[in-house]
Design an enzyme around this catalytic site. Structure first.
Site, PDB file in Angstrom:
ATOM      1  CE1 TYR A 172       2.185  -2.845  -1.330  1.00 15.35           C
ATOM      2  CE2 TYR A 172       1.604  -4.862  -0.183  1.00 15.35           C
ATOM      3  CZ  TYR A 172       2.208  -3.619  -0.183  1.00 15.35           C
ATOM      4  OH  TYR A 172       2.829  -3.155   0.954  1.00 15.35           O
ATOM      5  CB  ALA A 199       3.603  -8.996  -8.820  1.00  9.70           C
TER       6      ALA A 199
HETATM    7  N1  LIG Z   1       1.339  -0.127   6.519  1.00 13.42           N
HETATM    8  C1  LIG Z   1       1.479  -1.423   6.347  1.00 13.42           C
HETATM    9  O1  LIG Z   1       0.721  -2.217   6.934  1.00 13.42           O
HETATM   10  C2  LIG Z   1       2.552  -1.960   5.446  1.00 13.42           C
HETATM   11  C3  LIG Z   1       2.702  -3.346   5.390  1.00 13.42           C
HETATM   12  C4  LIG Z   1       3.683  -3.879   4.587  1.00 13.42           C
HETATM   13  C5  LIG Z   1       4.511  -3.056   3.839  1.00 13.42           C
HETATM   14  N2  LIG Z   1       4.358  -1.704   3.925  1.00 13.42           N
HETATM   15  C6  LIG Z   1       5.265  -0.894   3.099  1.00 13.42           C
HETATM   16  O2  LIG Z   1       5.840   0.113   3.886  1.00 13.42           O
HETATM   17  C7  LIG Z   1       6.222   1.210   3.058  1.00 13.42           C
HETATM   18  C8  LIG Z   1       5.718   2.492   3.671  1.00 13.42           C
HETATM   19  O3  LIG Z   1       4.322   2.478   3.688  1.00 13.42           O
HETATM   20  P1  LIG Z   1       3.429   3.110   4.845  1.00 13.42           P
HETATM   21  O4  LIG Z   1       2.618   2.020   5.406  1.00 13.42           O
HETATM   22  O5  LIG Z   1       4.272   3.934   5.754  1.00 13.42           O
HETATM   23  O6  LIG Z   1       2.454   3.991   3.956  1.00 13.42           O
HETATM   24  P2  LIG Z   1       2.214   5.569   3.878  1.00 13.42           P
HETATM   25  O7  LIG Z   1       1.215   5.733   2.787  1.00 13.42           O
HETATM   26  O8  LIG Z   1       1.899   6.078   5.229  1.00 13.42           O
HETATM   27  O9  LIG Z   1       3.629   6.110   3.414  1.00 13.42           O
HETATM   28  C9  LIG Z   1       4.142   5.906   2.116  1.00 13.42           C
HETATM   29  C10 LIG Z   1       4.950   7.130   1.748  1.00 13.42           C
HETATM   30  O10 LIG Z   1       5.446   6.943   0.417  1.00 13.42           O
HETATM   31  C11 LIG Z   1       5.184   8.123  -0.321  1.00 13.42           C
HETATM   32  N3  LIG Z   1       5.045   7.817  -1.742  1.00 13.42           N
HETATM   33  C12 LIG Z   1       4.161   6.960  -2.325  1.00 13.42           C
HETATM   34  N4  LIG Z   1       4.302   6.977  -3.654  1.00 13.42           N
HETATM   35  C13 LIG Z   1       5.289   7.874  -3.931  1.00 13.42           C
HETATM   36  C14 LIG Z   1       5.874   8.338  -5.145  1.00 13.42           C
HETATM   37  N5  LIG Z   1       5.466   7.902  -6.339  1.00 13.42           N
HETATM   38  N6  LIG Z   1       6.863   9.253  -5.063  1.00 13.42           N
HETATM   39  C15 LIG Z   1       7.275   9.723  -3.868  1.00 13.42           C
HETATM   40  N7  LIG Z   1       6.752   9.324  -2.695  1.00 13.42           N
HETATM   41  C16 LIG Z   1       5.765   8.410  -2.729  1.00 13.42           C
HETATM   42  C17 LIG Z   1       3.877   8.666   0.264  1.00 13.42           C
HETATM   43  O11 LIG Z   1       3.674  10.045  -0.015  1.00 13.42           O
HETATM   44  C18 LIG Z   1       4.077   8.389   1.753  1.00 13.42           C
HETATM   45  O12 LIG Z   1       4.726   9.428   2.418  1.00 13.42           O
HETATM   46  C19 LIG Z   1       5.627   0.911   1.675  1.00 13.42           C
HETATM   47  O13 LIG Z   1       6.648   0.406   0.826  1.00 13.42           O
HETATM   48  C20 LIG Z   1       4.596  -0.159   1.973  1.00 13.42           C
HETATM   49  O14 LIG Z   1       4.342  -0.983   0.859  1.00 13.42           O
HETATM   50  C21 LIG Z   1       3.391  -1.144   4.700  1.00 13.42           C
END
Ligand SMILES: NC(=O)c1ccc[n+]([C@@H]2O[C@H](COP(=O)([O-])OP(=O)(O)OC[C@H]3O[C@@H](n4cnc5c(N)ncnc54)[C@H](O)[C@@H]3O)[C@@H](O)[C@H]2O)c1
Length: 251
Positions: A154, A156
């Protein structure tokens, strides 16, 4: 209505940060193109956006599918004739110590968090360059800045996403297309719900966040809208950390 009649694509819009971002753009008058592989949750996002008066199209597919990306972008261009904003948000996490990781896990995480982000940019940028206008906002992570426990792949993938953002910004710097990133800290979403369901773990993080709370998806959406807006017209290649101060000091 900062985004009135602007066409905005949001990936991973079914849940968490992606849904909050799509709805924030809807409130500001945007025309939305949303995608996710979670059909049921994406349909909920669509209904919520419509209730806010938004025009919205949704596409259900795995974001790693290059042909489906190209078809979605072509369809959006047919329907609306332009793409003003691209938010690359779809992503997956990792909680697996390095010794037990596998090449398959590398391919999955890099494929979604890295390659798919590249494919989306590659599909959308030519349309933005045609009109010399556009804004891309990539969702990275503070884990693209610092190493986390059991998150080597992650780390990376988010480091790659950050540098992809900077590389695009450099190459398109003299055009009207900007490319920036938002690096969330610890945000309450589907990605973190298991971790935060454990009160001790949640308290551990809260103690390390100067603002004393984990973030809400809307905290990230607000930053995305800023970077996508004209208020950020002299900002490109930046990564804006939105983490309640978590990474501003040694803990
Ligand atoms: N929640 C945190 O603390 C946090 C921190 C840093 C970065 N992020 C980043 O924020 C972004 C959103 O994450 P989140 O926290 O809202 O998580 P989440 O799991 O609630 O949402 C992620 C969304 O991406 C979709 N998704 C995942 N893989 C997919 C694929 N192969 N094809 C189509 N859709 C796909 C999921 O269905 C989901 O709706 C991500 O890039 C995550 O790495 C989140």
């Amino acid at each position: 209505m900062r985004f009135k009649d602007q066409v905005v694509i949001v990936t991973g819009a079914a849940y968490g940060i992606g849904r909050a971002t799509a709805l924030a753009f809807a409130k500001e008058g945007a025309i939305l193109v949303v995608t996710d592989y979670n059909q049921k949750k994406l349909a909920e996002t669509v209904e919520l956006a419509k209730a806010l008066g938004a025009t919205i199209r949704s596409y259900v597919f795995d974001i790693r599918d290059e042909a489906k990306i190209d078809a979605m972008v072509a369809d959006a261009m047919d329907a609306f004739g332009k793409i003003d904003v691209l938010v690359n948000n779809a992503g997956v996490g990792q909680f697996n110590p390095f010794p037990t990781t596998s090449p398959d896990e590398w391919d999955t995480i890099m494929g979604i968090n890295g390659r798919a982000m590249y494919l989306m940019c590659r599909a959308v940028v030519p349309h933005m360059l045609d009109v010399d206008k556009g804004a891309i906002v990539n969702i990275t992570s503070i884990m693209g800045e610092f190493a986390g426990i059991a998150q080597s792949i992650y780390n990376a993938s988010k480091g790659a996403a950050k540098m992809l953002t900077q590389g695009i910004a450099k190459d398109l710097g003299s055009t009207g297309v900007r490319c920036n990133a938002v690096a969330p800290g610890m945000i309450q979403t589907g990605l973190t719900e298991n971790m935060f369901a454990d009160a001790t773990q949640k308290a551990w993080f809260e103690e390390r966040i100067p603002m004393g709370r984990v973030g809400r998806p809307e905290d990230i959406a607000n930053a995305v809208l800023f970077l996508a807006s004209e208020d950020a017209s002299y900002i490109t290649g930046a990564t804006l950390k939105v983490d309640g101060g978590m990474t501003c000091a040694m803990n």
